[in-house]
Scaffold this active site. Structure first.
Site, PDB file in Angstrom:
ATOM      1  N   ASP A   1      74.242  54.564   6.709  1.00  0.00           N
ATOM      2  CA  ASP A   1      73.006  55.144   6.907  1.00  0.00           C
ATOM      3  C   ASP A   1      71.752  54.330   7.295  1.00  0.00           C
ATOM      4  O   ASP A   1      71.932  53.142   6.792  1.00  0.00           O
ATOM      5  CB  ASP A   1      72.585  55.845   5.340  1.00  0.00           C
ATOM      6  CG  ASP A   1      71.592  56.921   5.475  1.00  0.00           C
ATOM      7  OD1 ASP A   1      71.659  57.864   6.050  1.00  0.00           O
ATOM      8  OD2 ASP A   1      70.392  56.440   4.743  1.00  0.00           O
TER       9      ASP A   1
ATOM     10  N   GLU B   1      75.045  55.047  11.782  1.00  0.00           N
ATOM     11  CA  GLU B   1      74.163  56.262  11.932  1.00  0.00           C
ATOM     12  C   GLU B   1      72.838  55.394  12.493  1.00  0.00           C
ATOM     13  O   GLU B   1      72.036  54.694  11.649  1.00  0.00           O
ATOM     14  CB  GLU B   1      73.972  56.994  10.713  1.00  0.00           C
ATOM     15  CG  GLU B   1      73.234  58.155  10.901  1.00  0.00           C
ATOM     16  CD  GLU B   1      71.737  58.232  10.347  1.00  0.00           C
ATOM     17  OE1 GLU B   1      71.068  59.194  10.593  1.00  0.00           O
ATOM     18  OE2 GLU B   1      71.291  57.331   9.698  1.00  0.00           O
TER      19      GLU B   1
HETATM   20  O1  TEU Z   1      69.017  59.925   8.210  1.00  0.00           O
HETATM   21  C1  TEU Z   1      68.397  58.610   8.949  1.00  0.00           C
HETATM   22  C2  TEU Z   1      67.314  59.131   9.943  1.00  0.00           C
HETATM   23  O2  TEU Z   1      66.915  58.341  10.533  1.00  0.00           O
HETATM   24  C3  TEU Z   1      66.735  60.298   9.777  1.00  0.00           C
HETATM   25  O3  TEU Z   1      65.457  60.526   9.318  1.00  0.00           O
HETATM   26  C4  TEU Z   1      66.681  61.085  11.516  1.00  0.00           C
HETATM   27  O4  TEU Z   1      65.587  60.454  12.111  1.00  0.00           O
HETATM   28  C5  TEU Z   1      66.546  62.352  11.070  1.00  0.00           C
HETATM   29  O5  TEU Z   1      67.098  62.834  10.150  1.00  0.00           O
HETATM   30  C6  TEU Z   1      66.965  63.160  12.424  1.00  0.00           C
HETATM   31  O6  TEU Z   1      66.638  64.403  12.082  1.00  0.00           O
HETATM   32  C7  TEU Z   1      69.804  59.330   7.128  1.00  0.00           C
HETATM   33  C8  TEU Z   1      70.454  60.545   6.559  1.00  0.00           C
HETATM   34  O7  TEU Z   1      71.252  61.169   7.350  1.00  0.00           O
HETATM   35  C9  TEU Z   1      69.290  61.590   5.971  1.00  0.00           C
HETATM   36  O8  TEU Z   1      69.857  62.646   5.647  1.00  0.00           O
HETATM   37  C10 TEU Z   1      68.527  60.843   5.072  1.00  0.00           C
HETATM   38  O9  TEU Z   1      67.470  61.609   4.690  1.00  0.00           O
HETATM   39  C11 TEU Z   1      68.074  59.570   5.349  1.00  0.00           C
HETATM   40  O10 TEU Z   1      68.812  58.779   6.176  1.00  0.00           O
HETATM   41  C12 TEU Z   1      67.417  58.609   4.427  1.00  0.00           C
HETATM   42  O11 TEU Z   1      68.513  58.209   3.542  1.00  0.00           O
END
Ligand code: TEU
Length: 579
Positions: A229, A297
């Site tokens: 993540d 990610e």
């Molecule tokens: O998302 C990481 C992230 O950068 C997101 O905020 C992204 O920019 C956005 O969701 C795109 O629509 C991850 C996870 O996938 C997310 O569910 C979490 O909320 C976030 O990290 C925090 O852990």
């Protein structure tokens, strides 16, 4: 390769941009990976929230669909301030989702069915309920406990101003002030996401050691990999300098002083130092037998910058959000596919393809908007409502195109049913912190996280034995329920299933890509050959006639046959075998 017209004249030219790779290699190079969002996949306990025994009970669905691996979004102990992306204990299962024994059983049964399991690791931040953060608050300023997080003195005469001007990705300031054990206002801590998700200090050796140990904890249990993540966020620029830009919650892109910058600028993301972490983790995985994989990610652009995360001694895959973000336009799609393959081939990594996940509006709805594939952060009452029929038609075509590409493909739970976003959820039911943190200007991600419909005629569409669902499902979802599609020729579910079968049969995942010119208008159609399969996606107004000698294998919509020639209508994709 050449294709001939009915008179034997050569009418097409092909341009090879990606050569086939050895099919025997590491599984993740060509795998189809299905994302399970545990709270919304299937509920066994009856509380209306999905759980691990629920996933185990539905493994046959995934095996029948034909996926190679399952990625499980977080199921760890968590106060659920960000649906489990706020982890309080990285080695424990949250009672909402079950027990460690339930996890072991899920893993064993998935392996028995030949499916791998990837778990989600959230290393950028912990929950505020993590014992380290609680200890840091209790120990006070200057303590070693505070060193594991990003505590700083405030600015201003009495430290009443945040240490810098950074904003949280969920909206609002990225800093929260603490109260000292004495009761006085104290230091501030950094949280790039919610207040309840304090960022860790990755310069600290204990943080590094702890996460290597967490990797080992799950590797010892037999997991096949990790989805990392916010993989681009762990290391911040020295001195945490002010930054006059903002990070988009919608696509992670950075807006700098009026210009739309790519997602690699700004002092909080994509710092060179993150790569040391992944080099160390690569070595940890290499200590284990089998092919274990790390998936990044990272909302990083351009693709050449993203490819740095998948260099040979770092991670194995990175989500291709540039592909997900591309508009419904033939030229734009060709450009992003070429750039994706080039960037990853350059470092010897597989390219991945993804259209939907738990953070984005489902593609069946995105593609039904007036500006197809624009990326709102949620859709609700009063917003433009997508054209459901058009969105589904395009989503089926987009998915068939995606599954025909060489590399590894991600499927987000429910997309195999053609499921749309819940676009009319009552605002007072929303749980995504982005909804309130943005002052109700962004609806957030709840609409793509609604519990799946399994059985059309049952309460809650069979999600839970009690009929309970933690978010309500739209009535229209009865048509999307699995049992309404299973065995129905032409249903979205059967299309996905057949696509995965053909993909395996023709080794498309480890295949090639050659652009084919001369089939349809290049401004309107995306046409490529992968090994012996021709993939034609028509985004234009005119039908695209298939070349002579191409035998249709699979189509996302009805085709038209006239004078013995098959043509592909608007917003339809087809796979055809080349003679
Ligand atoms: O998302 C990481 C992230 O950068 C997101 O905020 C992204 O920019 C956005 O969701 C795109 O629509 C991850 C996870 O996938 C997310 O569910 C979490 O909320 C976030 O990290 C925090 O852990």
């Amino acid at each position: 390769m050449t294709l001939a017209d009915p008179h034997g004249r050569t009418t097409t030219t092909t341009t090879l941009v990606h050569a086939p790779s050895d099919t025997a290699g590491e599984w993740w190079r060509h795998a189809v990976i299905y994302q399970v969002y545990p709270r919304s996949f299937a509920d066994a306990s009856g509380d209306g929230i999905g759980d691990l025994p629920g996933v185990t009970s539905r493994l046959d669905h995934l095996a029948r669909l034909g996926v190679d691996a399952i990625w499980l979004s977080p199921f760890y102990r968590s106060p659920q301030a960000d649906a489990g992306y706020d982890v309080a204990d990285y080695r424990a299962i949250d009672p909402l989702f079950g027990t460690l024994a339930d996890f072991n059983e899920l893993l064993e049964r998935a392996h028995q069915r030949g499916m791998r399991i990837i778990v989600d690791l959230v290393p950028n931040h912990t929950s505020d309920e993590h014992e380290w953060f609680q200890a840091a608050l209790a120990a006070g300023p200057g303590s070693p406990e505070r060193e594991r997080y990003m505590f700083r003195e405030g600015k201003g005469e009495h430290g009443e101003l945040p240490p810098n001007n950074w904003e949280s990705i969920f909206g609002g300031p990225a800093w929260t002030r603490t109260t000292d054990p004495s009761g006085e206002p104290g230091q501030w801590y950094l949280h790039m996401f919610d207040t309840r998700q304090p960022d860790l200090n990755w310069e600290h050796p204990e943080v590094r050691a702890e996460f290597e140990d967490v990797l080992r904890f799950w590797l010892d249990r037999g997991v096949d990999g990790f989805r990392i993540d916010v993989a681009h966020g762990m290391v911040k620029a020295p001195g945490l300098p002010d930054w006059h830009g903002s990070v988009s919650m919608i696509d992670g892109s950075h807006d700098e002083a009026g210009s739309t910058g790519a997602g690699n600028s700004g002092p909080m993301f994509d710092q060179d130092g993150v790569h040391d972490i992944y080099r160390a983790w690569n070595k940890v995985l290499a200590e284990y037998d089998g092919d274990r994989a790390l998936v990044a990610e990272a909302w990083v652009e351009p693709l050449s910058r993203l490819a740095r995360y998948v260099r040979p001694d770092e991670m194995h895959q990175a989500f291709n959000f540039s592909f997900l973000s591309t508009t419904w336009d033939a030229a734009a799609l060709r450009t992003v596919v070429t750039a994706s393959l080039a960037a990853n081939d350059n470092v010897g990594a597989p390219t991945t393809w993804v259209m939907s996940n738990h953070d984005t509006v489902r593609h069946a709805s995105r593609l039904g908007l007036l500006e197809p594939n624009s990326r709102p952060n949620g859709i609700g009452h009063g917003d433009e409502q997508p054209d459901e029929e058009l969105g589904l038609r395009r989503a089926r075509a987009a998915s068939l195109m995606m599954l025909g590409l060489p590399g590894s493909a991600y499927i987000y739970q429910g997309e195999e049913l053609g499921l749309p976003e819940h676009t009319a959820l009552d605002d007072d039911l929303r749980q995504d912190p982005a909804w309130w943190r943005t002052g109700h200007t962004e609806r957030g991600r709840d609409g793509c996280r609604v519990p799946l419909p399994w059985k059309a005629g049952e309460p809650g569409f069979g999600f839970s034995p009690t009929g309970a669902t933690w978010l309500p499902q739209p009535d229209s979802w009865s048509a999307y329920a699995l049992d309404a599609q299973k065995g129905v020729p032409g249903s979205t579910y059967e299309m996905y299933r057949e696509a995965l079968r053909v993909r395996r049969e023709f080794h498309l995942g480890s295949g090639s890509l050659a652009w084919v010119d001369g089939v349809g208008d290049e401004q309107a159609a995306v046409v490529f050959a992968n090994r012996d399969v021709l993939v034609v996606t028509n985004l234009g107004d005119e039908p695209v006639v298939l070349p002579e000698g191409a035998t249709v294998l699979l189509a996302s919509g009805d085709l038209v046959t006239e004078d013995g020639r098959v043509s592909v209508p608007t917003d339809v994709a087809v796979w055809a075998r080349l003679s």
